[in-house]
Design a protein around this motif. Structure first.
Motif, PDB file in Angstrom:
ATOM      1  N   LEU A  70      45.212  69.460  42.101  1.00 42.65           N
ATOM      2  CA  LEU A  70      43.793  69.674  41.915  1.00 42.65           C
ATOM      3  C   LEU A  70      42.979  68.539  42.506  1.00 42.65           C
ATOM      4  CD1 LEU A  70      44.020  70.441  38.078  1.00 42.65           C
ATOM      5  CD2 LEU A  70      44.219  72.106  39.939  1.00 42.65           C
ATOM      6  N   VAL A  71      41.749  68.837  42.870  1.00 39.65           N
ATOM      7  CA  VAL A  71      40.755  67.813  43.174  1.00 39.65           C
ATOM      8  C   VAL A  71      39.675  67.940  42.101  1.00 39.65           C
ATOM      9  CG1 VAL A  71      39.046  66.953  44.805  1.00 39.65           C
ATOM     10  CG2 VAL A  71      41.218  67.885  45.644  1.00 39.65           C
ATOM     11  N   VAL A  72      39.460  66.851  41.365  1.00 37.14           N
ATOM     12  CA  VAL A  72      38.514  66.864  40.246  1.00 37.14           C
ATOM     13  C   VAL A  72      37.537  65.697  40.423  1.00 37.14           C
ATOM     14  CG1 VAL A  72      38.226  66.817  37.746  1.00 37.14           C
ATOM     15  CG2 VAL A  72      40.313  67.809  38.736  1.00 37.14           C
ATOM     16  N   PRO A  73      36.316  65.962  40.852  1.00 35.47           N
ATOM     17  CA  PRO A  73      35.339  64.869  40.967  1.00 35.47           C
ATOM     18  C   PRO A  73      35.167  64.154  39.623  1.00 35.47           C
ATOM     19  CG  PRO A  73      34.533  66.823  42.086  1.00 35.47           C
ATOM     20  CD  PRO A  73      35.752  67.238  41.324  1.00 35.47           C
ATOM     21  N   THR A  74      35.264  62.843  39.654  1.00 37.58           N
ATOM     22  CA  THR A  74      35.123  62.092  38.416  1.00 37.58           C
ATOM     23  C   THR A  74      33.660  61.943  38.044  1.00 37.58           C
ATOM     24  OG1 THR A  74      35.889  60.119  37.226  1.00 37.58           O
ATOM     25  CG2 THR A  74      35.027  59.783  39.456  1.00 37.58           C
ATOM     26  N   TYR A  76      38.372  61.413  31.589  1.00 41.69           N
ATOM     27  CA  TYR A  76      37.495  62.517  31.977  1.00 41.69           C
ATOM     28  C   TYR A  76      38.244  63.522  32.851  1.00 41.69           C
ATOM     29  CZ  TYR A  76      33.807  65.134  34.319  1.00 41.69           C
ATOM     30  OH  TYR A  76      33.027  66.156  34.833  1.00 41.69           O
ATOM     31  N   VAL A  77      38.911  63.018  33.879  1.00 47.57           N
ATOM     32  CA  VAL A  77      39.579  63.904  34.831  1.00 47.57           C
ATOM     33  C   VAL A  77      40.717  64.675  34.165  1.00 47.57           C
ATOM     34  CG1 VAL A  77      40.985  63.946  36.938  1.00 47.57           C
ATOM     35  CG2 VAL A  77      38.901  62.558  36.847  1.00 47.57           C
ATOM     36  N   SER A  78      41.445  64.027  33.283  1.00 44.71           N
ATOM     37  CA  SER A  78      42.553  64.722  32.619  1.00 44.71           C
ATOM     38  C   SER A  78      42.040  65.864  31.754  1.00 44.71           C
ATOM     39  CB  SER A  78      43.383  63.743  31.779  1.00 44.71           C
ATOM     40  OG  SER A  78      42.636  63.188  30.718  1.00 44.71           O
ATOM     41  N   ARG A  79      40.902  65.684  31.111  1.00 45.35           N
ATOM     42  CA  ARG A  79      40.334  66.759  30.298  1.00 45.35           C
ATOM     43  C   ARG A  79      39.839  67.908  31.172  1.00 45.35           C
ATOM     44  NH1 ARG A  79      37.729  62.999  26.278  1.00 45.35           N
ATOM     45  NH2 ARG A  79      35.761  63.358  27.359  1.00 45.35           N
ATOM     46  N   ARG A  80      39.182  67.566  32.288  1.00 47.25           N
ATOM     47  CA  ARG A  80      38.706  68.619  33.192  1.00 47.25           C
ATOM     48  C   ARG A  80      39.873  69.364  33.840  1.00 47.25           C
ATOM     49  NH1 ARG A  80      35.430  71.095  31.948  1.00 47.25           N
ATOM     50  NH2 ARG A  80      35.493  72.077  34.009  1.00 47.25           N
ATOM     51  N   ALA A  81      40.929  68.638  34.191  1.00 46.92           N
ATOM     52  CA  ALA A  81      42.094  69.283  34.794  1.00 46.92           C
ATOM     53  C   ALA A  81      42.747  70.255  33.814  1.00 46.92           C
ATOM     54  CB  ALA A  81      43.099  68.229  35.248  1.00 46.92           C
ATOM     55  N   ALA A  82      42.858  69.846  32.565  1.00 51.25           N
ATOM     56  CA  ALA A  82      43.422  70.744  31.544  1.00 51.25           C
ATOM     57  C   ALA A  82      42.568  71.999  31.413  1.00 51.25           C
ATOM     58  CB  ALA A  82      43.521  70.014  30.206  1.00 51.25           C
ATOM     59  N   ALA A  83      41.252  71.834  31.445  1.00 57.22           N
ATOM     60  CA  ALA A  83      40.363  72.991  31.357  1.00 57.22           C
ATOM     61  C   ALA A  83      40.553  73.929  32.548  1.00 57.22           C
ATOM     62  CB  ALA A  83      38.903  72.527  31.280  1.00 57.22           C
ATOM     63  N   MET A  84      40.778  73.367  33.736  1.00 59.70           N
ATOM     64  CA  MET A  84      41.036  74.196  34.910  1.00 59.70           C
ATOM     65  C   MET A  84      42.305  75.019  34.753  1.00 59.70           C
ATOM     66  SD  MET A  84      39.986  71.567  37.991  1.00 59.70           S
ATOM     67  CE  MET A  84      40.394  72.728  39.320  1.00 59.70           C
ATOM     68  N   GLU A 103      33.111  70.429  44.511  1.00 65.52           N
ATOM     69  CA  GLU A 103      33.457  71.144  43.289  1.00 65.52           C
ATOM     70  C   GLU A 103      34.913  70.895  42.893  1.00 65.52           C
ATOM     71  OE1 GLU A 103      31.057  72.808  41.662  1.00 65.52           O
ATOM     72  OE2 GLU A 103      29.721  72.130  43.276  1.00 65.52           O
ATOM     73  N   GLU A 104      35.221  71.108  41.626  1.00 62.29           N
ATOM     74  CA  GLU A 104      36.605  71.106  41.164  1.00 62.29           C
ATOM     75  C   GLU A 104      37.345  72.242  41.870  1.00 62.29           C
ATOM     76  OE1 GLU A 104      36.128  71.736  37.004  1.00 62.29           O
ATOM     77  OE2 GLU A 104      35.537  69.665  36.583  1.00 62.29           O
ATOM     78  N   ARG A 105      38.594  71.988  42.288  1.00 54.51           N
ATOM     79  CA  ARG A 105      39.293  73.025  43.030  1.00 54.51           C
ATOM     80  C   ARG A 105      40.796  72.797  43.051  1.00 54.51           C
ATOM     81  NH1 ARG A 105      36.909  69.268  46.160  1.00 54.51           N
ATOM     82  NH2 ARG A 105      37.919  68.524  48.069  1.00 54.51           N
ATOM     83  N   TYR A 106      41.526  73.889  43.273  1.00 53.99           N
ATOM     84  CA  TYR A 106      42.959  73.841  43.521  1.00 53.99           C
ATOM     85  C   TYR A 106      43.187  73.614  45.007  1.00 53.99           C
ATOM     86  CZ  TYR A 106      44.350  75.839  38.971  1.00 53.99           C
ATOM     87  OH  TYR A 106      44.590  76.055  37.632  1.00 53.99           O
ATOM     88  N   ILE A 107      44.176  72.789  45.352  1.00 52.18           N
ATOM     89  CA  ILE A 107      44.554  72.650  46.765  1.00 52.18           C
ATOM     90  C   ILE A 107      46.046  72.911  46.960  1.00 52.18           C
ATOM     91  CG2 ILE A 107      42.675  71.063  47.344  1.00 52.18           C
ATOM     92  CD1 ILE A 107      44.729  68.766  47.233  1.00 52.18           C
ATOM     93  N   GLY A 125      58.905  63.715  32.823  1.00 52.65           N
ATOM     94  CA  GLY A 125      59.886  64.787  32.698  1.00 52.65           C
ATOM     95  C   GLY A 125      59.355  66.127  33.177  1.00 52.65           C
ATOM     96  N   ARG A 126      58.227  66.553  32.667  1.00 52.28           N
ATOM     97  CA  ARG A 126      57.567  67.789  33.098  1.00 52.28           C
ATOM     98  C   ARG A 126      56.144  67.455  33.505  1.00 52.28           C
ATOM     99  NH1 ARG A 126      55.820  69.935  28.665  1.00 52.28           N
ATOM    100  NH2 ARG A 126      53.594  70.038  29.221  1.00 52.28           N
ATOM    101  N   VAL A 127      55.734  67.900  34.687  1.00 50.60           N
ATOM    102  CA  VAL A 127      54.370  67.650  35.153  1.00 50.60           C
ATOM    103  C   VAL A 127      53.718  68.982  35.496  1.00 50.60           C
ATOM    104  CG1 VAL A 127      52.931  66.559  36.917  1.00 50.60           C
ATOM    105  CG2 VAL A 127      54.910  65.343  36.008  1.00 50.60           C
ATOM    106  N   ASP A 128      52.647  69.293  34.789  1.00 55.17           N
ATOM    107  CA  ASP A 128      51.941  70.548  35.005  1.00 55.17           C
ATOM    108  C   ASP A 128      50.914  70.457  36.129  1.00 55.17           C
ATOM    109  OD1 ASP A 128      53.087  71.965  32.617  1.00 55.17           O
ATOM    110  OD2 ASP A 128      52.056  70.331  31.572  1.00 55.17           O
ATOM    111  N   ALA A 129      50.381  69.256  36.365  1.00 56.26           N
ATOM    112  CA  ALA A 129      49.336  69.111  37.378  1.00 56.26           C
ATOM    113  C   ALA A 129      49.259  67.695  37.900  1.00 56.26           C
ATOM    114  CB  ALA A 129      47.976  69.523  36.805  1.00 56.26           C
ATOM    115  N   LEU A 130      48.844  67.571  39.159  1.00 56.18           N
ATOM    116  CA  LEU A 130      48.427  66.311  39.746  1.00 56.18           C
ATOM    117  C   LEU A 130      46.959  66.466  40.096  1.00 56.18           C
ATOM    118  CD1 LEU A 130      51.634  66.442  40.678  1.00 56.18           C
ATOM    119  CD2 LEU A 130      50.926  64.553  42.143  1.00 56.18           C
ATOM    120  N   ALA A 131      46.148  65.476  39.742  1.00 55.96           N
ATOM    121  CA  ALA A 131      44.713  65.559  40.012  1.00 55.96           C
ATOM    122  C   ALA A 131      44.268  64.358  40.829  1.00 55.96           C
ATOM    123  CB  ALA A 131      43.924  65.634  38.707  1.00 55.96           C
TER     124      ALA A 131
END
Length: 380
Positions: free
Chosen positions: A358-362, A166-174, A344-348, A300-306
């Motif tokens: 990111l912070v993404v409520p599960t 769930y969180v990975s899909r929401r993070a990608a959407a962000m 809320e979902e947010r960038y930190i 190797g490449r990381v676009d986001a940490l959630a």
């Protein structure tokens, strides 16, 4: 029919939600606790189902119920996705009980009770382990005898898969991208905690192993430990394997280090100079940071940490501590953004960071409901 009843059973609890999937609103939310415990009034999960039904009286319209979605902790290597429940599926869940002796029996009892309560409604099992079935062989294989691996199923399975998915899909959407376009690390930090490395929408490694004991320091679980420690304690104290297993799962982790498994209490005590609390917090964050480093190398490449779950969503101290010293890798938190409390979902991360933090409520319940409808060929 547009409603899904989600039943999320723990070893001694049942969390439930009745969700209207048209607008994704919760029509009913509740929890039954202390099931099977001396201090509780509910004998088992079958009796717990009766309590759920009583609490849903007047809120549940059976004619509108499209499915009942169940969380099942361990699917072994047999279940790679959500599965429509039938007698064969129940039999397989039963055969997997040795891999999850506390949770799978409770999950199965609740499934059977729900099938009896809703005989004409499809029941769908969603497995904690399913999302991690994409791990490559070299990531899930332990270097143990072949008979252990093949005959006894000893391997890495991973858990919290529903949350990680769930969180990975929401993070990608962000990020404004599809999951298949993104590499990320998801940190599910609650009383139980795990990290997942996700490449192009698929889990390629995760910190929990054959059981939820491996990996991060958790509320009451030790996390990573030299395997010889158990044998040493047995020889020195005469304690049985079961007693040692109980200690490592229920009496270790933050509880053993700081006397509490609540990060809020530990953070407050550390701020006042309490040394055990400070050590617990430092060790907790350091273990997370080590896994982040390992998964940076694996991906190797990381676009986001959630960050997600109770601690991940609410502890600015842990988020900052876990990422301390990673600035040179393009990973950092903005002190101002990180300190702001929100549901809320947010960038930190700061504007200059190469990797989004990111912070993404599960929301495991909505994920279970979505997957239940997916099995039935419907879009949630």
């Amino acid at each position: 029919m547009n409603q899904v009843l989600v039943l999320n059973s723990g070893s001694s609890s049942i969390k439930y939600q009745l969700i209207d999937m048209d607008d994704r609103t919760r029509l009913a939310v509740g929890i039954i606790e202390r099931i099977g415990e001396a201090s509780g009034s509910v004998a088992d999960h079958a009796a717990g189902m009766e309590v759920v039904l009583a609490e849903l009286e007047g809120k549940l319209d059976r004619a509108q119920l499209a499915a009942v979605g169940h969380r099942v902790v361990h699917g072994g290597d047999r279940f790679r996705g959500p599965t429509l429940v039938d007698d064969e599926v129940c039999d397989t869940i039963s055969k997997l009980i040795p891999l999850a002796p506390l949770h799978n029996p409770a999950n199965l009892t609740l499934i059977e009770a729900a099938r009896a309560a809703f005989p004409d409604t499809p029941q769908v099992a969603v497995f904690d382990t399913a999302f991690h079935q994409t791990l490559p062989e070299h990531a899930y294989t332990y270097a143990v005898p072949q008979s252990w691996r093949e005959d006894l199923g000893v391997r890495r399975y991973g858990f919290h898969g529903t949350s990680h998915q769930y969180v990975s899909r929401r993070a990608a959407a962000m990020l404004g991208r599809r999951p298949e376009e993104v590499n990320m690390i998801v940190l599910h930090l609650g009383n139980g905690a795990s990290v997942c490395a996700i490449r192009e929408g698929k889990s390629i490694d995760t910190s929990m192993g054959m059981t939820p004991l491996e990996g991060l320091i958790m509320g009451t679980r030790s996390g990573d430990l030299d395997p010889a420690v158990s044998a040493y304690i047995a020889r020195q104290t005469g304690r049985t394997a079961e007693e040692i297993d109980l200690t490592l799962n229920k009496e270790s982790g933050l509880l053993a280090l700081a006397g509490s498994n609540d990060l809020r209490d530990i953070d407050a005590a550390a701020a006042k100079g309490n040394e055990p609390a400070r050590l617990a917090l430092d060790a907790y964050c350091y273990r997370i940071r080590k896994y982040i480093g390992a998964y940076l190398a694996a991906l190797g490449r990381v676009d986001a940490l959630a960050f997600t779950a109770g601690v991940g969503e609410n502890s600015a101290t842990v988020r900052a501590g876990a990422l301390a010293g990673l600035d040179h890798l393009g990973i950092a938190v903005s002190p101002k953004r990180n300190a702001q409390h929100s549901k809320e979902e947010r960038y930190i991360s700061p504007y200059w960071a190469e990797t989004a933090v990111l912070v993404v409520p599960t929301d495991e319940e909505i994920e279970i409901a979505d997957q239940a409808l997916e099995v039935l060929g419907r879009a949630g």
